[in-house]
Motif scaffolding. Structure first.
Motif, PDB file in Angstrom:
ATOM      1  N   LEU A  15       0.841  -1.208   0.000  1.00  0.00           N
ATOM      2  CA  LEU A  15       0.000   0.000   0.000  1.00  0.00           C
ATOM      3  C   LEU A  15       0.874   1.256   0.000  1.00  0.00           C
ATOM      4  CD1 LEU A  15      -2.789  -1.062   2.525  1.00  0.00           C
ATOM      5  CD2 LEU A  15      -3.024  -0.720   0.064  1.00  0.00           C
ATOM      6  N   PRO A  16       0.409   2.399  -0.504  1.00  0.00           N
ATOM      7  CA  PRO A  16      -0.967   2.644  -0.921  1.00  0.00           C
ATOM      8  C   PRO A  16      -1.224   2.404  -2.410  1.00  0.00           C
ATOM      9  CG  PRO A  16       0.212   4.709  -0.874  1.00  0.00           C
ATOM     10  CD  PRO A  16       1.190   3.655  -0.462  1.00  0.00           C
ATOM     11  N   ALA A  17      -0.202   2.077  -3.211  1.00  0.00           N
ATOM     12  CA  ALA A  17      -0.403   2.063  -4.664  1.00  0.00           C
ATOM     13  C   ALA A  17      -0.864   0.714  -5.200  1.00  0.00           C
ATOM     14  CB  ALA A  17       0.888   2.480  -5.370  1.00  0.00           C
ATOM     15  N   ILE A  18      -0.533  -0.375  -4.472  1.00  0.00           N
ATOM     16  CA  ILE A  18      -0.786  -1.728  -4.998  1.00  0.00           C
ATOM     17  C   ILE A  18      -1.518  -2.552  -3.952  1.00  0.00           C
ATOM     18  CG2 ILE A  18       0.416  -3.898  -5.548  1.00  0.00           C
ATOM     19  CD1 ILE A  18       2.496  -2.245  -7.003  1.00  0.00           C
ATOM     20  N   PHE A  19      -2.461  -3.384  -4.433  1.00  0.00           N
ATOM     21  CA  PHE A  19      -3.189  -4.279  -3.531  1.00  0.00           C
ATOM     22  C   PHE A  19      -3.267  -5.656  -4.190  1.00  0.00           C
ATOM     23  CE2 PHE A  19      -5.931  -3.579   0.299  1.00  0.00           C
ATOM     24  CZ  PHE A  19      -6.105  -4.914   0.589  1.00  0.00           C
ATOM     25  N   PRO A  20      -2.507  -6.649  -3.688  1.00  0.00           N
ATOM     26  CA  PRO A  20      -2.572  -7.997  -4.274  1.00  0.00           C
ATOM     27  C   PRO A  20      -3.829  -8.734  -3.810  1.00  0.00           C
ATOM     28  CG  PRO A  20      -0.598  -7.697  -2.890  1.00  0.00           C
ATOM     29  CD  PRO A  20      -1.546  -6.575  -2.587  1.00  0.00           C
ATOM     30  N   LEU A  21      -4.466  -9.431  -4.745  1.00  0.00           N
ATOM     31  CA  LEU A  21      -5.686 -10.189  -4.436  1.00  0.00           C
ATOM     32  C   LEU A  21      -5.623 -11.561  -5.101  1.00  0.00           C
ATOM     33  CD1 LEU A  21      -8.375  -7.431  -5.079  1.00  0.00           C
ATOM     34  CD2 LEU A  21      -7.773  -8.438  -2.865  1.00  0.00           C
ATOM     35  N   PRO A  22      -6.365 -12.535  -4.572  1.00  0.00           N
ATOM     36  CA  PRO A  22      -6.510 -13.803  -5.311  1.00  0.00           C
ATOM     37  C   PRO A  22      -7.399 -13.579  -6.529  1.00  0.00           C
ATOM     38  CG  PRO A  22      -7.750 -13.858  -3.248  1.00  0.00           C
ATOM     39  CD  PRO A  22      -7.119 -12.499  -3.320  1.00  0.00           C
ATOM     40  N   HIS A  23      -7.401 -14.529  -7.445  1.00  0.00           N
ATOM     41  CA  HIS A  23      -8.389 -14.450  -8.520  1.00  0.00           C
ATOM     42  C   HIS A  23      -9.755 -14.799  -7.941  1.00  0.00           C
ATOM     43  CE1 HIS A  23     -10.672 -15.276 -12.106  1.00  0.00           C
ATOM     44  NE2 HIS A  23      -9.783 -14.505 -12.724  1.00  0.00           N
ATOM     45  N   PRO A  24     -10.810 -14.056  -8.300  1.00  0.00           N
ATOM     46  CA  PRO A  24     -12.111 -14.298  -7.656  1.00  0.00           C
ATOM     47  C   PRO A  24     -12.901 -15.450  -8.274  1.00  0.00           C
ATOM     48  CG  PRO A  24     -12.264 -12.441  -9.144  1.00  0.00           C
ATOM     49  CD  PRO A  24     -10.831 -12.893  -9.182  1.00  0.00           C
ATOM     50  N   SER A  25     -12.236 -16.511  -8.669  1.00  0.00           N
ATOM     51  CA  SER A  25     -12.944 -17.654  -9.259  1.00  0.00           C
ATOM     52  C   SER A  25     -13.615 -18.455  -8.147  1.00  0.00           C
ATOM     53  CB  SER A  25     -11.958 -18.550 -10.015  1.00  0.00           C
ATOM     54  OG  SER A  25     -11.133 -19.201  -9.078  1.00  0.00           O
ATOM     55  N   TRP A  26     -14.423 -19.440  -8.520  1.00  0.00           N
ATOM     56  CA  TRP A  26     -15.132 -20.252  -7.531  1.00  0.00           C
ATOM     57  C   TRP A  26     -14.153 -20.971  -6.609  1.00  0.00           C
ATOM     58  CZ3 TRP A  26     -14.043 -25.452  -7.578  1.00  0.00           C
ATOM     59  CH2 TRP A  26     -13.463 -25.953  -8.756  1.00  0.00           C
ATOM     60  N   ARG A  27     -12.934 -21.244  -7.106  1.00  0.00           N
ATOM     61  CA  ARG A  27     -11.954 -21.943  -6.264  1.00  0.00           C
ATOM     62  C   ARG A  27     -11.577 -21.112  -5.046  1.00  0.00           C
ATOM     63  NH1 ARG A  27      -9.959 -22.739 -11.343  1.00  0.00           N
ATOM     64  NH2 ARG A  27     -10.062 -24.867 -12.141  1.00  0.00           N
ATOM     65  N   THR A  28     -11.657 -19.801  -5.192  1.00  0.00           N
ATOM     66  CA  THR A  28     -11.231 -18.924  -4.102  1.00  0.00           C
ATOM     67  C   THR A  28     -12.135 -19.053  -2.885  1.00  0.00           C
ATOM     68  OG1 THR A  28     -10.341 -17.426  -5.724  1.00  0.00           O
ATOM     69  CG2 THR A  28     -10.675 -16.517  -3.547  1.00  0.00           C
ATOM     70  N   LYS A  29     -13.377 -19.514  -3.104  1.00  0.00           N
ATOM     71  CA  LYS A  29     -14.295 -19.711  -1.974  1.00  0.00           C
ATOM     72  C   LYS A  29     -13.662 -20.689  -0.974  1.00  0.00           C
ATOM     73  CE  LYS A  29     -19.272 -20.341  -1.449  1.00  0.00           C
ATOM     74  NZ  LYS A  29     -19.404 -21.549  -0.660  1.00  0.00           N
ATOM     75  N   HIS A  30     -13.119 -21.796  -1.491  1.00  0.00           N
ATOM     76  CA  HIS A  30     -12.479 -22.781  -0.616  1.00  0.00           C
ATOM     77  C   HIS A  30     -11.204 -22.213  -0.007  1.00  0.00           C
ATOM     78  CE1 HIS A  30     -15.441 -25.488  -2.183  1.00  0.00           C
ATOM     79  NE2 HIS A  30     -15.014 -25.288  -3.414  1.00  0.00           N
ATOM     80  N   TRP A  31     -10.448 -21.469  -0.835  1.00  0.00           N
ATOM     81  CA  TRP A  31      -9.212 -20.847  -0.333  1.00  0.00           C
ATOM     82  C   TRP A  31      -9.544 -19.902   0.824  1.00  0.00           C
ATOM     83  CZ3 TRP A  31      -7.864 -15.691  -0.113  1.00  0.00           C
ATOM     84  CH2 TRP A  31      -6.521 -15.406   0.137  1.00  0.00           C
ATOM     85  N   ALA A  32     -10.589 -19.111   0.686  1.00  0.00           N
ATOM     86  CA  ALA A  32     -10.949 -18.134   1.724  1.00  0.00           C
ATOM     87  C   ALA A  32     -11.403 -18.839   2.999  1.00  0.00           C
ATOM     88  CB  ALA A  32     -12.035 -17.194   1.205  1.00  0.00           C
ATOM     89  N   GLU A  33     -12.039 -20.012   2.844  1.00  0.00           N
ATOM     90  CA  GLU A  33     -12.456 -20.756   4.037  1.00  0.00           C
ATOM     91  C   GLU A  33     -11.245 -21.211   4.847  1.00  0.00           C
ATOM     92  OE1 GLU A  33     -16.590 -22.369   2.029  1.00  0.00           O
ATOM     93  OE2 GLU A  33     -14.952 -23.800   2.394  1.00  0.00           O
ATOM     94  N   GLY A  34     -10.150 -21.498   4.147  1.00  0.00           N
ATOM     95  CA  GLY A  34      -8.917 -21.909   4.831  1.00  0.00           C
ATOM     96  C   GLY A  34      -8.065 -20.738   5.288  1.00  0.00           C
ATOM     97  N   ASN A  35      -8.431 -19.553   4.860  1.00  0.00           N
ATOM     98  CA  ASN A  35      -7.654 -18.349   5.216  1.00  0.00           C
ATOM     99  C   ASN A  35      -8.626 -17.263   5.697  1.00  0.00           C
ATOM    100  OD1 ASN A  35      -4.791 -19.017   4.186  1.00  0.00           O
ATOM    101  ND2 ASN A  35      -6.107 -19.574   2.466  1.00  0.00           N
ATOM    102  N   PRO A  36      -9.188 -17.470   6.912  1.00  0.00           N
ATOM    103  CA  PRO A  36     -10.257 -16.574   7.372  1.00  0.00           C
ATOM    104  C   PRO A  36      -9.824 -15.121   7.527  1.00  0.00           C
ATOM    105  CG  PRO A  36      -9.572 -18.104   9.106  1.00  0.00           C
ATOM    106  CD  PRO A  36      -8.915 -18.564   7.854  1.00  0.00           C
ATOM    107  N   TRP A  37      -8.528 -14.855   7.631  1.00  0.00           N
ATOM    108  CA  TRP A  37      -8.031 -13.477   7.714  1.00  0.00           C
ATOM    109  C   TRP A  37      -8.372 -12.683   6.456  1.00  0.00           C
ATOM    110  CZ3 TRP A  37      -4.873 -13.280   3.552  1.00  0.00           C
ATOM    111  CH2 TRP A  37      -4.248 -14.462   3.165  1.00  0.00           C
ATOM    112  N   PHE A  38      -8.670 -13.386   5.335  1.00  0.00           N
ATOM    113  CA  PHE A  38      -9.012 -12.651   4.111  1.00  0.00           C
ATOM    114  C   PHE A  38     -10.299 -11.840   4.318  1.00  0.00           C
ATOM    115  CE2 PHE A  38     -11.003 -12.440  -0.170  1.00  0.00           C
ATOM    116  CZ  PHE A  38     -10.030 -11.650  -0.787  1.00  0.00           C
ATOM    117  N   ASP A  39     -11.299 -12.482   4.913  1.00  0.00           N
ATOM    118  CA  ASP A  39     -12.569 -11.780   5.169  1.00  0.00           C
ATOM    119  C   ASP A  39     -12.438 -10.732   6.281  1.00  0.00           C
ATOM    120  OD1 ASP A  39     -13.951 -13.090   3.234  1.00  0.00           O
ATOM    121  OD2 ASP A  39     -14.991 -14.467   4.562  1.00  0.00           O
TER     122      ASP A  39
END
Ligand code: SF4
Length: 191
Positions: free
Chosen positions: A151-175
């Motif tokens: 920050l402040p110029a760049i923000f890395p994110l996962p790709h928002p595909s359906w696979r990321t739903k499972h990834w986010a469940e394993g990485n609750p800090w994302f939410d």
């Protein structure tokens, strides 16, 4: 420097890797000199190829939810530019996954396109390929978790595909940690 209109016309006529694109060339991007946030994505999928509109699908819905922006805000070129690393649909891998962006594309077009975005305040690096192109090799999860380093110029994110739903469940800090900061960074860049 050539005008954006001339450049976009050349991009749309590009045939550089036509011989390996399963559906043929169709660059999918959204660019205007007014954009304040750049979505540096990976490559269009089949839906974007057929519609000609980036992220008008379930992945786009998820991305807009992450950013907390409406569809109208998302497609308003005063707000967002959307430029994938590979501009055309690259096909699929033998294992069924999405093929990576075509390597010919970014060296031909990326720098020229980015030169027409003078007002960009925040770049969202969406997915591992986008992050590798901007930041070099590294682990996507570590980069997203360490978003404050960019920050402040760049923000890395996962790709928002359906696979990321499972990834986010394993990485609750994302939410709990990443998304509130992402939404604040987006509002700050847009206002
Ligand atoms: S992916 Fe890029 S280099 Fe290949 S045809 Fe499309 S615009 Fe040209």
């Amino acid at each position: 420097m050539e005008t954006l209109k001339t450049l976009l016309s050349k991009v749309r006529d590009c045939q550089a890797c036509a011989h390996v694109l399963p559906l043929g060339p169709r660059p999918i991007l959204q660019v205007a000199v007014t954009a304040r946030i750049l979505i540096a994505s990976q490559a269009p999928g089949t839906k974007a190829h057929h519609s000609g509109v980036p992220f008008r699908d379930a992945s786009g819905n998820r991305l807009r939810e992450w950013l907390e922006v409406s569809t109208d805000e998302f497609y308003d070129t005063r707000n967002f530019a959307i430029i994938p690393i590979g501009l055309c649909y690259p096909g699929r891998l033998p294992n069924g996954g999405d093929a990576p962006p075509r390597p010919e594309c970014a060296p031909l077009w990326r720098k020229k396109l980015l030169a027409h975005l003078p007002d960009v305040r925040l770049t969202l690096l969406v997915g591992a390929h986008s992050q590798a192109a901007a930041l070099g090799r590294g682990l996507m999860t570590s980069r997203v978790r360490g978003f404050r380093d960019h920050l402040p110029a760049i923000f890395p994110l996962p790709h928002p595909s359906w696979r990321t739903k499972h990834w986010a469940e394993g990485n609750p800090w994302f939410d709990t940690d990443v998304l509130p900061s992402l939404r604040a960074a987006v509002r700050c860049a847009l206002t």
